[in-house]
Design a protein around this motif. Structure first.
Motif, short mmCIF file in Angstrom:
data_model
loop_
_atom_site.label_atom_id
_atom_site.label_comp_id
_atom_site.label_asym_id
_atom_site.label_seq_id
_atom_site.Cartn_x
_atom_site.Cartn_y
_atom_site.Cartn_z
N VAL B 89 0.86 -1.18 0.00
CA VAL B 89 0.00 0.00 0.00
C VAL B 89 0.90 1.22 0.00
O VAL B 89 1.80 1.34 0.84
CB VAL B 89 -0.91 0.03 1.25
CG1 VAL B 89 -1.78 1.28 1.23
CG2 VAL B 89 -1.76 -1.22 1.31
N TYR B 90 0.67 2.11 -0.94
CA TYR B 90 1.46 3.34 -1.03
C TYR B 90 0.62 4.48 -0.45
O TYR B 90 -0.46 4.79 -0.95
CB TYR B 90 1.89 3.59 -2.47
CG TYR B 90 2.92 2.59 -2.91
CD1 TYR B 90 2.54 1.33 -3.37
CD2 TYR B 90 4.29 2.86 -2.81
CE1 TYR B 90 3.49 0.38 -3.73
CE2 TYR B 90 5.24 1.92 -3.17
CZ TYR B 90 4.83 0.68 -3.62
OH TYR B 90 5.78 -0.26 -3.96
N LEU B 91 1.14 5.05 0.62
CA LEU B 91 0.41 6.08 1.35
C LEU B 91 1.02 7.44 1.09
O LEU B 91 2.23 7.61 1.13
CB LEU B 91 0.45 5.80 2.86
CG LEU B 91 -0.31 4.56 3.34
CD1 LEU B 91 0.09 4.23 4.77
CD2 LEU B 91 -1.80 4.77 3.23
N CYS B 92 0.16 8.39 0.85
CA CYS B 92 0.57 9.78 0.71
C CYS B 92 0.07 10.55 1.92
O CYS B 92 -1.00 10.24 2.47
CB CYS B 92 -0.01 10.38 -0.58
SG CYS B 92 0.41 12.11 -0.83
N ALA B 93 0.83 11.52 2.35
CA ALA B 93 0.43 12.35 3.49
C ALA B 93 0.87 13.78 3.25
O ALA B 93 1.80 14.03 2.47
CB ALA B 93 1.06 11.81 4.78
N SER B 94 0.21 14.70 3.92
CA SER B 94 0.62 16.09 3.80
C SER B 94 0.53 16.77 5.16
O SER B 94 -0.18 16.30 6.06
CB SER B 94 -0.23 16.84 2.77
OG SER B 94 -1.55 17.04 3.22
N SER B 95 1.27 17.85 5.31
CA SER B 95 1.20 18.65 6.53
C SER B 95 1.33 20.11 6.17
O SER B 95 1.89 20.46 5.13
CB SER B 95 2.27 18.23 7.54
OG SER B 95 3.57 18.46 7.05
N LEU B 96 0.84 20.95 7.06
CA LEU B 96 0.84 22.39 6.79
C LEU B 96 2.26 22.90 6.59
O LEU B 96 2.53 23.66 5.66
CB LEU B 96 0.16 23.12 7.94
CG LEU B 96 -0.10 24.61 7.74
CD1 LEU B 96 -1.02 24.83 6.54
CD2 LEU B 96 -0.71 25.22 9.00
N GLU B 97 3.15 22.47 7.46
CA GLU B 97 4.55 22.79 7.34
C GLU B 97 5.34 21.51 7.52
O GLU B 97 4.82 20.52 8.00
CB GLU B 97 4.96 23.82 8.39
CG GLU B 97 4.26 25.15 8.23
CD GLU B 97 4.61 26.11 9.35
OE1 GLU B 97 4.82 27.29 9.05
OE2 GLU B 97 4.67 25.68 10.51
N GLY B 98 6.60 21.54 7.14
CA GLY B 98 7.40 20.34 7.21
C GLY B 98 7.94 20.10 8.61
O GLY B 98 7.79 20.92 9.50
N PRO B 99 8.59 18.95 8.81
CA PRO B 99 9.14 18.61 10.13
C PRO B 99 10.25 19.55 10.57
O PRO B 99 10.53 19.66 11.76
CB PRO B 99 9.65 17.19 9.94
CG PRO B 99 9.86 17.04 8.47
CD PRO B 99 8.81 17.90 7.83
N ARG B 100 10.88 20.21 9.64
CA ARG B 100 11.94 21.16 10.00
C ARG B 100 11.37 22.36 10.73
O ARG B 100 12.09 23.04 11.45
CB ARG B 100 12.69 21.62 8.75
CG ARG B 100 13.59 20.57 8.17
CD ARG B 100 14.34 21.10 6.95
NE ARG B 100 15.31 20.15 6.47
CZ ARG B 100 15.02 19.14 5.67
NH1 ARG B 100 13.78 18.96 5.27
NH2 ARG B 100 15.95 18.31 5.26
N ARG B 101 10.09 22.63 10.52
CA ARG B 101 9.49 23.82 11.09
C ARG B 101 9.00 23.55 12.51
O ARG B 101 9.24 24.31 13.42
CB ARG B 101 8.30 24.24 10.22
CG ARG B 101 7.64 25.54 10.63
CD ARG B 101 8.53 26.73 10.35
NE ARG B 101 7.84 27.99 10.63
CZ ARG B 101 8.44 29.16 10.61
NH1 ARG B 101 9.72 29.24 10.34
NH2 ARG B 101 7.76 30.25 10.86
N SER B 102 8.26 22.48 12.70
CA SER B 102 7.73 22.13 14.02
C SER B 102 7.11 20.74 13.91
O SER B 102 7.11 20.14 12.86
CB SER B 102 6.69 23.14 14.48
OG SER B 102 5.55 23.09 13.64
N GLY B 103 6.61 20.27 14.99
CA GLY B 103 6.01 18.93 14.99
C GLY B 103 4.61 18.93 14.43
O GLY B 103 3.66 18.58 15.13
N ASN B 104 4.45 19.32 13.17
CA ASN B 104 3.12 19.39 12.58
C ASN B 104 2.49 18.02 12.41
O ASN B 104 3.16 17.05 12.09
CB ASN B 104 3.19 20.05 11.21
CG ASN B 104 3.12 21.56 11.32
OD1 ASN B 104 2.06 22.12 11.54
ND2 ASN B 104 4.25 22.20 11.18
#
Lengths: 111, 117
Positions: B89-104
């Motif tokens: 299963v290939y899962l895609c995910a998104s976040s408001l900002e990346g991990p470099r910015r904060s723990g989104n």
């Protein structure tokens, strides 16, 4: 580099009994910690997260996890499980280098 | 829609064929991730896009795998000359900002189930 270890691939537990799902991480930098849950035939969703402040974090459905820096752990606990908690639980660590998941722990609730 | 959308939801392909998997992230999310979920292997990180920056390809398992993100939004994961071990299963995910910015929080799609026969 960061890594996440979930020590148990499967955990069977009787309904209304307590449960602990173990998670240990390794990282040379400060991290943020997460637990995600995947219910049967559904996508992954956030259960709870630790960013800073109080080391004990709670979810809305009775789960809690405690960040222990000295033991590099973020174990997930619930004092009394329900059949609806049947799912796979993933521990994850977020750092400046990315988001890494553990291999998951399947929680089986026994009637 | 409001969530991460992936297509196709299921794909059966013959060994040796190329496949393309599509991900439409949540509107406004700058970070996009691809993971692979195999039985007993958990979630394997594949690639990460942050805005218009060059992607972090460190997780791609071989040079048969590639991904692009057009206009900072939709992403396509391409697997060339598929092998049976690519079944997952290939899962895609998104976040408001990346991990470099904060723990989104990252939000996952329902996944694309790939079976190579």
């Amino acid at each position: 580099a960061q890594s996440v270890t979930q020590l148990d691939s499967q955990v069977p537990v009787f309904e209304e009994a307590p449960v602990e799902l173990r998670c240990n991480y390794s990282s040379s930098v400060s991290v943020y910690l997460f637990w995600y849950v995947q219910y049967p035939n559904q996508g992954l969703q956030l259960l709870l997260k630790y960013l800073s402040g109080s080391t004990l974090v709670e979810s809305i459905n009775g789960f809690e996890a405690e960040f222990n820096k000295s033991q590099t752990s973020f174990h997930l606990r619930k004092p009394s499980v329900h059949i609806s908690d049947t799912a796979e639980y993933f521990c994850a660590v977020s750092s400046p280098f990315g988001i890494i998941f553990g291999k998951g722990t399947r929680l089986h609730i026994l009637p | 829609g409001a969530g991460v959308s992936q297509s196709p939801s299921n794909k059966v392909t013959e060994k040796g064929k190329d496949v393309e998997l599509r991900c439409d992230p949540i509107s406004g999310h700058t970070a996009l991730y691809w993971y692979r979920q195999s039985l007993g292997q958990g979630l394997e990180f594949l690639i990460y896009f942050q805005g218009n920056s060059a992607p972090d390809k460190s997780g791609l398992p071989s040079d048969r795998f590639s991904a692009e993100r057009t206009g900072g939004s939709v992403s396509t994961l391409t697997i060339q000359r598929t092998q049976q071990e690519d079944s997952a299963v290939y899962l895609c995910a998104s976040s408001l900002e990346g991990p470099r910015r904060s723990g989104n929080t990252i939000y996952f799609g329902e996944g694309s189930w790939l079976t190579v026969v």
